[in-house]
Enzyme design. Sequence first.
Site, PDB file in Angstrom:
ATOM      1  N   SER A 207       0.821  -1.474  -0.435  1.00  0.00           N
ATOM      2  CA  SER A 207       0.352   0.047  -0.334  1.00  0.00           C
ATOM      3  C   SER A 207       1.166   1.287   0.038  1.00  0.00           C
ATOM      4  CB  SER A 207      -0.443  -0.324   1.362  1.00  0.00           C
ATOM      5  OG  SER A 207      -1.081  -1.147   1.538  1.00  0.00           O
TER       6      SER A 207
HETATM    7  N1  SAH Z   1      -1.166  -5.144   4.086  1.00  0.00           N
HETATM    8  C1  SAH Z   1      -0.360  -5.442   2.510  1.00  0.00           C
HETATM    9  C2  SAH Z   1      -1.053  -4.715   1.609  1.00  0.00           C
HETATM   10  C3  SAH Z   1      -1.574  -6.489   1.190  1.00  0.00           C
HETATM   11  S1  SAH Z   1      -2.407  -6.029  -0.293  1.00  0.00           S
HETATM   12  C4  SAH Z   1       0.972  -4.650   2.365  1.00  0.00           C
HETATM   13  O1  SAH Z   1       1.106  -3.656   3.670  1.00  0.00           O
HETATM   14  O2  SAH Z   1       1.763  -5.061   1.430  1.00  0.00           O
HETATM   15  C5  SAH Z   1      -3.640  -7.073  -0.168  1.00  0.00           C
HETATM   16  C6  SAH Z   1      -3.856  -8.976  -0.172  1.00  0.00           C
HETATM   17  O3  SAH Z   1      -4.501  -9.897   0.498  1.00  0.00           O
HETATM   18  C7  SAH Z   1      -2.640 -10.110  -1.024  1.00  0.00           C
HETATM   19  O4  SAH Z   1      -1.681 -10.013  -0.988  1.00  0.00           O
HETATM   20  C8  SAH Z   1      -3.912 -10.143  -1.131  1.00  0.00           C
HETATM   21  O5  SAH Z   1      -3.183 -11.546  -1.791  1.00  0.00           O
HETATM   22  C9  SAH Z   1      -3.943 -10.341   0.304  1.00  0.00           C
HETATM   23  N2  SAH Z   1      -5.757 -11.333   0.273  1.00  0.00           N
HETATM   24  C10 SAH Z   1      -7.036 -10.937  -0.700  1.00  0.00           C
HETATM   25  N3  SAH Z   1      -7.805 -11.463   0.300  1.00  0.00           N
HETATM   26  C11 SAH Z   1      -6.989 -12.304   1.003  1.00  0.00           C
HETATM   27  C12 SAH Z   1      -8.418 -13.686   1.710  1.00  0.00           C
HETATM   28  N4  SAH Z   1      -9.760 -13.767   1.725  1.00  0.00           N
HETATM   29  N5  SAH Z   1      -7.485 -13.616   3.318  1.00  0.00           N
HETATM   30  C13 SAH Z   1      -6.549 -13.232   3.689  1.00  0.00           C
HETATM   31  N6  SAH Z   1      -5.196 -12.910   2.396  1.00  0.00           N
HETATM   32  C14 SAH Z   1      -6.266 -11.760   1.388  1.00  0.00           C
END
Ligand code: SAH
Length: 224
Positions: free
Chosen positions: A68
């Site tokens: 993000s």
């Molecule tokens: N907090 C992260 C941002 C990640 S982007 C950072 O600091 O880098 C969002 C993430 O959510 C992705 O890696 C995606 O695979 C995950 N995601 C999407 N749906 C999900 C679910 N149902 N359960 C767990 N993770 C999920």
Amino acid sequence: MIETDNINQYLMEQRARLIMLLRGMGIRDKSALAAIEHTPREAFVPAALRQHAYDNVSLPIRYGQTISQPFIVALMTAHLSLTGKERVLEIGTGSGYQAAVLSHISRRVYTIERIRPLLVEADRLFKQLKITNVTSRLADGRFGWPEAAPFDRIIVTCGASEIPLHLLEQIKDDGIMIIPVDGDSGEQKLKKITWNAGRSEAVIKDIIDVRFVPLLSDIDNGDG
Ligand code: SAH
């Protein structure tokens, strides 16, 4: 070696600049700013994008996901109002950056990711950075983490079509959840949900429009 020193010096300057920029953009929460100041974002971005680690933009990580934008990380962290005593659940570990930021100002962070190779890499980074109060698991985060519930705070870093009921049930009284939820016209709203004492009602407020990758169902072992 000189090359490495130069890039490290450059990144440290960029990190200090980012903190000033975030302050200028209205982030006042001292603990959120301090946590960002103590987290090396360059460790969480792909090597080829290292020089952009402190640009105020989201960056691509593997499997079509993103780390993000620092402003959004700061804003979400600030809205969690952390004092260092809280147990926090994060849905969407991704690179691990947001969890690492939270680890500095929470008692323990529980983080759930659905894509196995991302979780493996994030775990490796937590270890390398000597972050010992983050616990992770591969699962569908929509169901939360019942064995560790209830949580003081929940942060969802992927966009949901609606507020997942299981997550709502896993917040303590007076707890807070920050979650991006799809709106009616294709936009996504970052929402802050607070249970008032006694849980008679959840108070829901819109914070800002955002654009997160979607919350998906089931796990992905990354071998397909
Ligand atoms: N907090 C992260 C941002 C990640 S982007 C950072 O600091 O880098 C969002 C993430 O959510 C992705 O890696 C995606 O695979 C995950 N995601 C999407 N749906 C999900 C679910 N149902 N359960 C767990 N993770 C999920």
